[in-house]
Design an enzyme around this catalytic site. Sequence first.
Site, PDB file in Angstrom:
ATOM      1  N   GLU A 159     -14.427 -33.472  16.926  1.00 17.70           N
ATOM      2  CA  GLU A 159     -15.336 -32.771  17.687  1.00 17.70           C
ATOM      3  C   GLU A 159     -15.513 -33.001  19.016  1.00 17.70           C
ATOM      4  O   GLU A 159     -16.034 -32.018  19.881  1.00 17.70           O
ATOM      5  CB  GLU A 159     -16.652 -33.427  17.108  1.00 17.70           C
ATOM      6  N   GLU A 206     -15.963 -35.077   7.151  1.00 13.19           N
ATOM      7  CA  GLU A 206     -17.422 -35.545   6.732  1.00 13.19           C
ATOM      8  C   GLU A 206     -17.728 -35.141   5.276  1.00 13.19           C
ATOM      9  O   GLU A 206     -18.365 -36.102   4.836  1.00 13.19           O
ATOM     10  CB  GLU A 206     -18.520 -35.040   7.814  1.00 13.19           C
ATOM     11  N   GLY A 263     -16.183 -31.787  10.272  1.00  9.78           N
ATOM     12  CA  GLY A 263     -17.165 -31.526   9.133  1.00  9.78           C
ATOM     13  C   GLY A 263     -16.190 -31.584   7.675  1.00  9.78           C
ATOM     14  O   GLY A 263     -16.684 -32.019   7.017  1.00  9.78           O
ATOM     15  N   ALA A 270     -16.468 -27.420  10.644  1.00 13.32           N
ATOM     16  CA  ALA A 270     -17.627 -26.700  10.995  1.00 13.32           C
ATOM     17  C   ALA A 270     -16.853 -25.153  11.418  1.00 13.32           C
ATOM     18  O   ALA A 270     -15.897 -25.389  12.046  1.00 13.32           O
ATOM     19  CB  ALA A 270     -18.763 -27.072  11.720  1.00 13.32           C
TER      20      ALA A 270
HETATM   21  N1  COA Z   1     -13.944 -22.710  12.885  1.00 11.61           N
HETATM   22  C1  COA Z   1     -13.688 -21.342  13.127  1.00 11.61           C
HETATM   23  N2  COA Z   1     -12.571 -20.989  13.131  1.00 11.61           N
HETATM   24  C2  COA Z   1     -11.540 -21.673  13.174  1.00 11.61           C
HETATM   25  C3  COA Z   1     -11.747 -23.332  13.063  1.00 11.61           C
HETATM   26  C4  COA Z   1     -12.973 -23.600  13.019  1.00 11.61           C
HETATM   27  N3  COA Z   1     -13.178 -24.734  12.616  1.00 11.61           N
HETATM   28  N4  COA Z   1     -10.484 -23.487  13.042  1.00 11.61           N
HETATM   29  C5  COA Z   1      -9.672 -22.631  13.066  1.00 11.61           C
HETATM   30  N5  COA Z   1     -10.180 -21.311  13.434  1.00 11.61           N
HETATM   31  C6  COA Z   1      -9.588 -20.006  13.461  1.00 11.61           C
HETATM   32  C7  COA Z   1      -8.836 -19.980  14.597  1.00 11.61           C
HETATM   33  O1  COA Z   1      -9.767 -19.523  15.691  1.00 11.61           O
HETATM   34  C8  COA Z   1      -7.618 -18.888  14.098  1.00 11.61           C
HETATM   35  O2  COA Z   1      -8.341 -17.543  14.154  1.00 11.61           O
HETATM   36  P1  COA Z   1      -7.451 -16.358  14.673  1.00 11.61           P
HETATM   37  O3  COA Z   1      -6.353 -16.227  13.773  1.00 11.61           O
HETATM   38  O4  COA Z   1      -8.433 -15.208  14.533  1.00 11.61           O
HETATM   39  O5  COA Z   1      -7.208 -16.518  15.975  1.00 11.61           O
HETATM   40  C9  COA Z   1      -7.477 -19.204  12.869  1.00 11.61           C
HETATM   41  O6  COA Z   1      -8.577 -20.083  12.342  1.00 11.61           O
HETATM   42  C10 COA Z   1      -6.115 -20.100  12.512  1.00 11.61           C
HETATM   43  O7  COA Z   1      -6.121 -21.271  13.635  1.00 11.61           O
HETATM   44  P2  COA Z   1      -5.152 -21.731  14.628  1.00 11.61           P
HETATM   45  O8  COA Z   1      -5.455 -22.967  15.413  1.00 11.61           O
HETATM   46  O9  COA Z   1      -4.391 -20.580  14.993  1.00 11.61           O
HETATM   47  O10 COA Z   1      -3.968 -22.476  13.305  1.00 11.61           O
HETATM   48  P3  COA Z   1      -3.045 -23.629  13.250  1.00 11.61           P
HETATM   49  O11 COA Z   1      -2.430 -23.508  12.041  1.00 11.61           O
HETATM   50  O12 COA Z   1      -2.375 -23.624  14.665  1.00 11.61           O
HETATM   51  O13 COA Z   1      -4.187 -24.857  13.261  1.00 11.61           O
HETATM   52  C11 COA Z   1      -5.877 -26.236  13.032  1.00 11.61           C
HETATM   53  C12 COA Z   1      -5.084 -25.048  12.450  1.00 11.61           C
HETATM   54  C13 COA Z   1      -7.119 -26.431  11.697  1.00 11.61           C
HETATM   55  C14 COA Z   1      -5.248 -27.629  13.122  1.00 11.61           C
HETATM   56  C15 COA Z   1      -6.737 -25.492  14.240  1.00 11.61           C
HETATM   57  O14 COA Z   1      -7.130 -24.443  14.369  1.00 11.61           O
HETATM   58  C16 COA Z   1      -7.684 -26.715  14.725  1.00 11.61           C
HETATM   59  O15 COA Z   1      -7.614 -27.550  15.261  1.00 11.61           O
HETATM   60  N6  COA Z   1      -9.210 -26.388  14.317  1.00 11.61           N
HETATM   61  C17 COA Z   1     -10.176 -26.954  14.924  1.00 11.61           C
HETATM   62  C18 COA Z   1     -10.670 -28.117  14.124  1.00 11.61           C
HETATM   63  C19 COA Z   1     -11.683 -28.683  14.712  1.00 11.61           C
HETATM   64  O16 COA Z   1     -11.896 -28.845  15.719  1.00 11.61           O
HETATM   65  N7  COA Z   1     -12.800 -28.897  13.452  1.00 11.61           N
HETATM   66  C20 COA Z   1     -13.743 -29.588  13.991  1.00 11.61           C
HETATM   67  C21 COA Z   1     -15.160 -28.557  14.228  1.00 11.61           C
HETATM   68  S1  COA Z   1     -16.807 -29.245  14.631  1.00 11.61           S
END
Ligand code: COA
Length: 718
Positions: free
Chosen positions: A132, A112, A109, A63
Amino acid sequence: MADLVRYELKDGVAVITIDNPPVNALSPAVWEGIDHAVQRAVGDPAAEAIVLIGAGTTFIAGADIKVFDTLKTKADSFARSAGTHALLRRMEDSSKPLVAAIHGNALGGGLEVAQACHFRVATKDAKVGQPEVLLGIIPGAGGTQRLPRLAGARTALEMCTDGKPVPTPKALAAGIIDHIVPEREGFSRADDLLAGAIAFAKDKARRREIRKSREVPNADAAASHDAIAATRAALGKTARGLRAPFAAVDAIEAGIQHGFDKGSERERALFAECVVSNESKALRHLFFAEREVAKVPDIPKDTPTREIKRAAVVGAGTMGGGIAMTYANAGIPVLLKEVDQAALDRGLATIRKNYDVTMSKGKMTQEQVDRTMALITPTTTYDGFDEVDIVTEAVFENLDLKKATFAELGKVTRPDCILASNSSTLDIDQFAQASGRPAQVLGHHYFSPANVMKLLEIVRGRETRKEVIATSLKLAKKLGKVGVVVGNCFGFVANRMLAYYMREAYLLLEEGASVEQIDRVLTEFGLPVGPFGMQDIAGIDVGARIRQYLASIGKSRAEGPQSAVPDRLYEMGRYGQKTGAGWYKYDAPGSRNRTPDPLVEQIAAEEAAKRGVTRRTIADDEIIARITTALANEGARVLQDGFATRAGDIDIIYAYGFGFPRHSGGPMFYAETVGLDTVLARVKEYRGRFGAYWDAAPLLERLVAEGRGFYSEAAVQT
Ligand code: COA
């Protein structure tokens, strides 16, 4: 919306592509786009099956975390989640086989959505997970209901409570993924995945096979019951003070006991409770703060950086050895220099011992250790220093010694070599001048043990070049650290604030709280170890020697009264665990088995009497209030003086440098949770009770007067 979710027909299959860079997060428009596209495919006579895929390098990373901020109340959140649940049910009810094609990550999400598809195929290096809980929430789009049906209660409990991503092969074995799409030589991975998913979907269409996850029966109830009980017991130890992991278990249990519909309703209620909690707000804040930290306002993203191919470390003591290990662990060859062979041997023996411990925990094999250690070249000379890209100085904390070292480094290294100091208190600019090329000099302040702790304070000197800072930030990432750029003030950010934290702990002890009480209260607050336990591990002698040295050059760590208790323990040879006595008594030198020591209480009482302090019973709440207020007030000074770029940077420093509880969001975020007006009122009260050292930081006063917070845009503009 058309751009965010694309629809096209390929070989008789509707291909729905989510294209919301960088990670295809599920914003409301993406949800809506997926919904429309699936319904369009169902009604499209030219489509016999449907494939859902992500554009770019990933499926859906979850999400959109920013959207959670719009969920203001539990009721609102509960109501809004009904729409998401209904949407996923509509997808699942598709009359045509619906296949999720996963590359990169399917997280939160994202997983999901994939669970609501009939089948999931993936590349072999993809990852799936329900992270989450790391944001203080639980899966809120059916994940606690569908995942146990696909993977069994045990795996679902594990994934929803530890949040760790699972690689494709394990996900296949668990039943989360149905098929791994093989790669073909000469084709791009994404093309392979799409082609494989289309073939898979057509095959399912031919067989008229559809599998709705929500209709898969839950596995054996007794086994699930045992797994739930075991998870709760384990969380009782590992997740003290947290709500989300327990809520995830509750939601999974509800689905197993009462079926999908009742379980889903319970999940929605628990999600709604978690998403508005301080725990979740704090963890979401840290998620973004960690990503923000790498952005330094006057250092543009395109600032040139240089690749660090070879490194050197001067000083093979505890810190130097740990720093050398950090480089070797990242695959960077490193010279490790000491003054003589004996000191070098001692340093290498410690490194070897540390790797042995890592091996005994099964985290590295002998072969990996041998390969890593081979990257560390011990030396007693500066030979080879003209070939390295960076040198980190980690000699004793002594200004003259460090200046002399930098003067030598200025001669033996190439002009473009970065010269970094691991000093924790001294003035970087003095080393910079001594080196003869100040633009190449900065601080790289590691935290002990340097090979473990994730924080790296990157200390900017007056003349440090932007390229050197940008390179350090990039290097920090490569070394597996979180690099935070800070200013060159006394103690930088972490230790400058720590001095106020420790001082308050000492004074509380003199006033009547006990060592055990203070440590207990802070560990209950969420710190891994209290201030006294921490000092007994680090060594009371370390701080005492630094204090002595600083006094000799006319400096002190914090203004105002200082307790003499730690110095008295030092004089008695009570250095902590290593001598079998410090703030606590230990069974034997080196033992961790501790008991309270009445002698410390007696010394505290004597020092209190000398300062005319009447001892009293101190409530747990006062301990937390005094210590966190001291941190926030000094943090406000650090911010107003520009030594930290943002309040969030300070939070990251405390989360990664000292294990400040993530669910409180760091010392500055926590202060906002308490309310800055309350924090200021406390500062004023303490000033009245304890004296002028409790002067309020002007920034704190100004923000309260203006009704703003540490995170407002103009917080640090004076
Ligand atoms: N919602 C909003 N923004 C998100 C996001 C999300 N779920 N996941 C990543 N982003 C954004 C980051 O803030 C970052 O933004 P920026 O470039 O403006 O700083 C950009 O996407 C890239 O993320 P980053 O973490 O720097 O890249 P990465 O390649 O190192 O890692 C992920 C990618 C997806 C593994 C990591 O971002 C992550 O763990 N995201 C969260 C996943 C999560 O918790 N999902 C469940 C949400 S309920």
